[in-house]
Scaffold this active site. Structure first.
Site, short mmCIF file in Angstrom:
data_model
loop_
_atom_site.label_atom_id
_atom_site.label_comp_id
_atom_site.label_asym_id
_atom_site.label_seq_id
_atom_site.Cartn_x
_atom_site.Cartn_y
_atom_site.Cartn_z
N LYS A 204 -6.10 -1.27 12.94
CA LYS A 204 -5.98 -0.28 14.01
C LYS A 204 -6.54 -0.84 15.32
O LYS A 204 -5.92 -0.75 16.36
CB LYS A 204 -6.72 1.01 13.61
CG LYS A 204 -6.65 2.09 14.66
CD LYS A 204 -7.24 3.39 14.18
CE LYS A 204 -7.24 4.39 15.34
NZ LYS A 204 -7.85 5.67 14.99
N GLU A 210 -13.03 -9.36 9.43
CA GLU A 210 -12.43 -9.81 8.17
C GLU A 210 -10.93 -10.02 8.33
O GLU A 210 -10.35 -11.02 7.87
CB GLU A 210 -12.66 -8.76 7.06
CG GLU A 210 -14.11 -8.54 6.69
CD GLU A 210 -14.77 -7.42 7.48
OE1 GLU A 210 -14.43 -7.23 8.68
OE2 GLU A 210 -15.64 -6.74 6.92
N GLY A 263 -8.07 5.76 10.63
CA GLY A 263 -7.81 4.61 9.76
C GLY A 263 -7.55 5.00 8.31
O GLY A 263 -6.59 4.57 7.68
N ARG A 264 -8.43 5.87 7.77
CA ARG A 264 -8.28 6.21 6.34
C ARG A 264 -7.20 7.26 6.09
O ARG A 264 -6.99 7.69 4.95
CB ARG A 264 -9.64 6.62 5.75
CG ARG A 264 -10.39 7.66 6.54
CD ARG A 264 -11.86 7.75 6.12
NE ARG A 264 -12.60 8.64 7.02
CZ ARG A 264 -13.16 8.25 8.15
NH1 ARG A 264 -13.09 7.00 8.54
NH2 ARG A 264 -13.81 9.12 8.90
N GLU A 349 -16.55 7.89 3.61
CA GLU A 349 -16.57 7.50 5.02
C GLU A 349 -16.34 8.73 5.90
O GLU A 349 -16.83 8.80 7.03
CB GLU A 349 -15.51 6.41 5.31
CG GLU A 349 -15.70 5.76 6.67
CD GLU A 349 -14.89 4.48 6.85
OE1 GLU A 349 -15.45 3.37 6.69
OE2 GLU A 349 -13.69 4.58 7.16
N HIS A 380 -15.22 4.16 -22.38
CA HIS A 380 -15.97 3.14 -23.10
C HIS A 380 -17.00 2.46 -22.21
O HIS A 380 -17.51 1.40 -22.53
CB HIS A 380 -15.01 2.10 -23.69
CG HIS A 380 -14.00 2.75 -24.60
ND1 HIS A 380 -14.25 3.00 -25.93
CD2 HIS A 380 -12.76 3.25 -24.35
CE1 HIS A 380 -13.20 3.61 -26.47
NE2 HIS A 380 -12.28 3.77 -25.53
N LYS A 503 -21.94 -4.10 11.41
CA LYS A 503 -20.95 -5.01 12.03
C LYS A 503 -21.59 -5.76 13.19
O LYS A 503 -21.43 -6.97 13.34
CB LYS A 503 -19.76 -4.21 12.58
CG LYS A 503 -18.81 -3.67 11.55
CD LYS A 503 -17.61 -3.03 12.28
CE LYS A 503 -16.82 -2.11 11.38
NZ LYS A 503 -15.80 -1.34 12.08
#
Ligand code: F6P
Length: 534
Positions: A204, A210, A263-264, A349, A380, A503
């Site tokens: 965005k 990254e 963004g999400r 978030e 399990h 960041k």
């Protein structure tokens, strides 16, 4: 200054009061329970009857939603008002999945026209790549897409691909690289030929460390094989298209979205481009249609039959009424294995905040820890704690009626999901446990250890099948649930200031690790940097 959460007090008192009666016993005393607490929403069946509320408390929770202004907040969101006040933005992901002819506006400015234009571009591009009309620099067809992005620019497309990817041979393979750890990039390109790989860089902001690092690795990989022509394999998706162009992406390969897309919540925008290419436009369109149907349900269904509102209220009941600060999400579908990770970002978030939208410290708890694994694997691993741990952890079970594989295996899968939800709800009669151990010398020691208390809440969501449409509806259901929770908790679900400090610090630490001047730090950090520098 701390706000008095008077309206949550009544719900808390009622919730605590309700614990005097086991959930399972309420079905007898409340004959309408199952019907009233089960909703159908766009083909999804959502059973909230195993939640720890009485019918009276459910009504109180609905009053709370009304008092907290859920209906008004929903209208403000769909009307494109500046609901993300801390960033001065509208939040209009429903506009991205609305059918042709919609008339959404953000902050008064129309947006549906540009949404449709961008969708038309995406469609044309996806179809041209799939048909071979658009090829790589050497004339080869694109057989793979490498999607580079992180967080909201990664999790949605990754979930969708994992859930819907064709079995066996696929015309277009889709790979993902998010982490700055180059291991993931190396794994993502393993076996891919740069000459037939399209790289889609999704960010965005187009500033994310990254993503830019992986985009550079990808560009280098393309150039090593194809020289300068390799750049023609790059696409970008961003709300900052100029930055993508400055990176070297051809303007006609840059797909924009807008600051009013969180963004999400961005899967439905051009962020979904790589899915549209790899799955085909029809699948992507059906995903959008499922989400749009859920938008309509959220807008139109009365609160007491409204799936996102009811699910949000169940969450509030558990968190604020009963101090249950974790929730497990267990899809009984291997293809939904990334749903818990997607929901971690969506919910934590969005709502992992201790300060309200008015800047005041909240006096109540907010988002629980969300975690999960597909069933039956989770059974399990951590289900021991769900059944017998001292803390009660509500569970979302997600079942898919029609499986895609062999029927016998699918029945085993479903049987496990049904059984786990039943075990959590009903538990086991302690007398039966003792009777079973009647002749055992250690029965007094063993019986309590073998006891299943039950009375542990869950929501059971049943999808008709794992189709693009059902998946779109499921994701939109959780989006709206998250929003409603944020309204009730009085916070802004659409910003994420909490991710900024790390960041910023990482930029300084990076220069120190690379031999730059060491800055003042706390003793523990200074020692760690010194250790890593040597
Ligand atoms: O982790 C914080 C965050 O800002 C997320 O909200 C976002 O989805 C992600 O980083 C990626 O951001 P971008 O799309 O700008 O690269």
């Amino acid at each position: 200054m701390t706000r008095k959460p008077t309206d949550l007090f009544a719900l808390r008192a009622a919730a605590q009061n309700d614990t005097a009666v086991r959930i399972v016993e309420r079905f007898a005393s409340e004959p309408a329970r199952l019907k009233s607490m089960t909703v159908e929403a766009t083909g999804l069946h959502i059973d909230l009857s195993r939640q720890p509320w009485s019918m009276t408390t459910l009504n109180l929770a609905l009053d709370l939603a009304e008092a907290r202004g859920v209906a008004q907040a929903r209208a403000a969101l769909f009307d494109g008002e500046t609901v993300n006040r801390s960033e001065g933005r509208a939040v209009l992901h429903p506009a991205l999945r609305a059918g042709e002819g919609a008339a959404y506006a953000a902050g008064g400015g129309p947006v549906s026209g540009e949404v449709e234009a961008m969708r038309a571009r995406m469609r044309a591009f996806a179809q041209a790549v799939r048909s071979g009309e658009i090829t790589g620099a050497t004339g080869q067809r694109f057989e793979a897409v490498l999607h580079i992005g992180i967080g909201g620019s990664d999790l949605g497309p990754r979930l969708v691909w994992q859930a819907l990817r064709p079995r066996g041979e696929r015309p277009v393979e889709l790979r993902f690289a998010a982490n700055v750890d180059p291991e993931e990039f190396a794994e993502a390109i393993r076996g891919l030929d740069p000459a037939s790989t399209l790289v889609v860089v999704v960010s965005k902001t187009f500033t994310t460390q990254e993503t830019l690092a992986n985009a550079e690795l990808a560009r280098g990989w393309l150039r090593d094989a194809l020289g300068g022509d390799g750049d023609a394999h790059l696409c970008a998706v961003s709300a900052a298209p100029a930055r993508a162009e400055a990176f070297g992406v051809r303007p006609d390969r840059v797909f924009a979205f807008w600051d009013w897309v969180g963004g999400r919540f961005s899967l439905w925008s051009a962020v979904g481009l790589s899915c549209a290419v790899a799955l085909g436009w029809e699948a992507f369109e059906a995903l959008l249609a499922g989400a749009e149907a859920m938008d309509r349900h959220f807008l139109e269904a009365p609160a007491g039959r409204n799936a996102p509102i009811l699910m949000a209220l169940a969450q509030v009941l558990n968190v604020n009424g009963l101090d249950r600060h974790a929730r497990a999400v267990i899809p009984y579908a291997q293809r939904l294995e990334l749903l818990p990770a997607f929901l971690q970002q969506l919910e934590m978030e969005s709502n992992g905040k201790a300060v309200g939208a008015d800047g005041q410290v909240l006096a109540h708890a907010t988002c629980p820890v969300v975690f999960g694994e597909p069933g039956t694997n989770g059974q399990h691993a951590f289900f021991q704690l769900l059944h017998q741990g001292p803390q009660v952890i509500p569970v979302d079970f997600i079942l898919v009626r029609r499986g895609s594989g062999e029927a016998a295996s699918h029945h085993k899968l479903l049987a496990n999901g049904v059984a786990q939800a039943e075990a959590l709800l009903v538990g086991r009669d302690p007398a039966a446990v003792r009777a079973e151990l009647a002749d055992h010398a250690e029965r007094d020691v063993l019986a309590p250890q073998k006891d299943f208390p039950g009375d542990r809440p869950s929501t059971v969501i049943t999808l008709p099948e794992l189709s693009p449409r059902a998946l779109g509806a499921l994701i939109a259901l959780y989006e709206h649930k998250t929003f409603v929770e944020g309204v009730i908790w009085g916070l802004n679900s659409f910003d994420q200031w909490g991710v900024e400090l790390g960041k910023a610090l990482a930029r300084g630490v990076l220069s120190e690790l690379e031999g730059g001047q060491v800055q003042p730090h706390d003793p523990a950090t200074a020692a760690l940097i010194a250790r890593l520098r040597t």
